[in-house]
Enzyme design. Structure first.
Site, PDB file in Angstrom:
ATOM      1  N   LYS A 250       0.842  -1.207   0.000  1.00 10.74           N
ATOM      2  CA  LYS A 250       0.000   0.000   0.000  1.00 10.74           C
ATOM      3  C   LYS A 250       0.875   1.254   0.000  1.00 10.74           C
ATOM      4  O   LYS A 250       0.598   2.213  -0.721  1.00 10.74           O
ATOM      5  CB  LYS A 250      -0.927  -0.005   1.229  1.00 10.74           C
TER       6      LYS A 250
ATOM      7  N   GLN B  68      -4.588  -1.471   9.889  1.00 14.52           N
ATOM      8  CA  GLN B  68      -4.492  -2.784   9.246  1.00 14.52           C
ATOM      9  C   GLN B  68      -5.077  -3.859  10.167  1.00 14.52           C
ATOM     10  O   GLN B  68      -4.767  -3.908  11.355  1.00 14.52           O
ATOM     11  CB  GLN B  68      -3.015  -3.087   8.913  1.00 14.52           C
TER      12      GLN B  68
ATOM     13  N   ASP C 153     -10.827   2.777   4.476  1.00 13.61           N
ATOM     14  CA  ASP C 153     -11.197   1.358   4.378  1.00 13.61           C
ATOM     15  C   ASP C 153     -12.714   1.181   4.259  1.00 13.61           C
ATOM     16  O   ASP C 153     -13.185   0.099   3.921  1.00 13.61           O
ATOM     17  CB  ASP C 153     -10.736   0.607   5.638  1.00 13.61           C
TER      18      ASP C 153
HETATM   19  N1  GUN Z   1      -6.512  -6.853   6.262  1.00 14.88           N
HETATM   20  C1  GUN Z   1      -6.785  -7.559   5.146  1.00 14.88           C
HETATM   21  N2  GUN Z   1      -7.400  -6.780   4.231  1.00 14.88           N
HETATM   22  C2  GUN Z   1      -7.517  -5.556   4.793  1.00 14.88           C
HETATM   23  C3  GUN Z   1      -8.061  -4.326   4.326  1.00 14.88           C
HETATM   24  O1  GUN Z   1      -8.574  -4.183   3.212  1.00 14.88           O
HETATM   25  N3  GUN Z   1      -7.981  -3.295   5.204  1.00 14.88           N
HETATM   26  C4  GUN Z   1      -7.438  -3.419   6.431  1.00 14.88           C
HETATM   27  N4  GUN Z   1      -7.431  -2.353   7.224  1.00 14.88           N
HETATM   28  N5  GUN Z   1      -6.923  -4.536   6.884  1.00 14.88           N
HETATM   29  C5  GUN Z   1      -6.968  -5.602   6.058  1.00 14.88           C
END
Ligand code: GUN
Length: 289
Positions: free
Chosen positions: A44, A88, A111
């Site tokens: 990311k 996350q 998110d």
């Molecule tokens: N863990 C796995 N996929 C995601 C996501 O799209 N966002 C977040 N914050 N954590 C994740």
């Protein structure tokens, strides 16, 4: 497609800055040492930098208290330099994920996990939409796969993935946030395999987000169906001992029947990262709120 969207975002960022605005800024909170989470976050941050979005990583040990996480989130909520905040997941067991997701102000919730963003999604209103669901939507729409009046099966009902995908695809194309007007069936862990097969046989579009390697085999798929594999499974090869990433679909067999199919790795994953960046730009521009 992910590269194309990244280019569009990069252009969007540059024109936003050229009007005298601040560069979009994504703050990521990462707790503990889960290797998959560290990999996702690295991807990311790298992708953000490639499109001109600044990011900052706040690393915390796995014994961090919930109170400290909420304090950090409050600080970021109030910081005018921060356009988007992402915590996350998963978080350690002593932290309540829902409480943390709800602490992020909805305007910065890139998110789309805050209860207000989820609620607005369910009411067909504008919202920040979870990136994986947006990724599946963009793949379908940009490829020109029809959904109006078609049968869609979503295998998987998780609140962050299966549910928002199903929500986008079944809702009304004329509403504030247009939906796909499909007939959507949601299957899950308690759908017996023989019942799942009956449903998938009817599916014009099959979205699989169950976390079960080879859940979908060729005999379950209708000729010409579009298959979108959202599975992320770490599979240890019994011969080489090496770990590799596999989806939920038996790709080699199913691709012979499908009109379109997404691979794992390289399909929905990079699109999800692109849609997160798009949410960050939307948050910076305050387009939703
Ligand atoms: N863990 C796995 N996929 C995601 C996501 O799209 N966002 C977040 N914050 N954590 C994740």
């Amino acid at each position: 497609m992910a590269k194309q969207i990244q280019k569009e975002i990069q252009r969007g960022v540059e024109s936003w800055i050229s009007l005298g605005n601040r560069r979009p800024h994504l703050s990521i909170i990462l707790v503990g040492d889960n290797p998959a989470s560290h990999t996702y976050v690295r991807n990311k941050i790298r992708a953000a930098s490639a499109v001109g979005i600044c990011s900052e990583l706040i690393l915390k040990p796995k014994n961090v208290s919930q109170e400290e996480l909420l304090d950090i989130t409050d600080q970021l909520n109030m910081d005018p330099r921060v356009s988007g905040i992402l915590v996350q997941l998963p978080l350690p067991d002593h932290v309540d994920e829902r409480t943390v997701c709800n602490e992020i102000t909805p305007e910065k919730d890139v998110d789309g996990f805050h209860i207000i963003n989820i609620g607005r999604l369910c009411l067909d209103q504008h919202s920040l939409i979870p990136a994986t669901a947006s990724a599946v939507w963009e793949i379908i729409k940009r490829t020109g796969i029809e959904t109006f009046g078609k049968n869609v099966v979503v295998a998987g009902r998780s609140k962050n993935v299966g549910m928002p995908i199903a929500m986008l695809l079944h809702t009304d194309g004329q509403h504030e946030r247009p939906g796909g007007d499909a007939t959507v069936t949601i299957a899950h862990r308690y759908t017996p395999k023989e019942q799942l097969k009956i449903h998938t046989h009817l599916a014009d579009v099959l979205v699989v987000a169950a976390g079960i390697p080879k859940l979908i085999t060729s005999d379950m798929v209708k000729e010409g169906a579009a298959v979108i594999d959202v599975g992320i499974n770490y599979f240890q090869d019994p011969v080489t001992g090496k770990t590799r990433l596999v989806g939920d679909v038996d790709f080699e067999a199913v691709k012979k029947k499908a009109s379109f199919i997404t691979p794992v790795p390289g399909g929905v994953g990079p699109m999800t990262v692109a849609m997160l960046l798009k949410n960050t730009l939307l948050a910076a521009k305050k387009i939703i709120y």
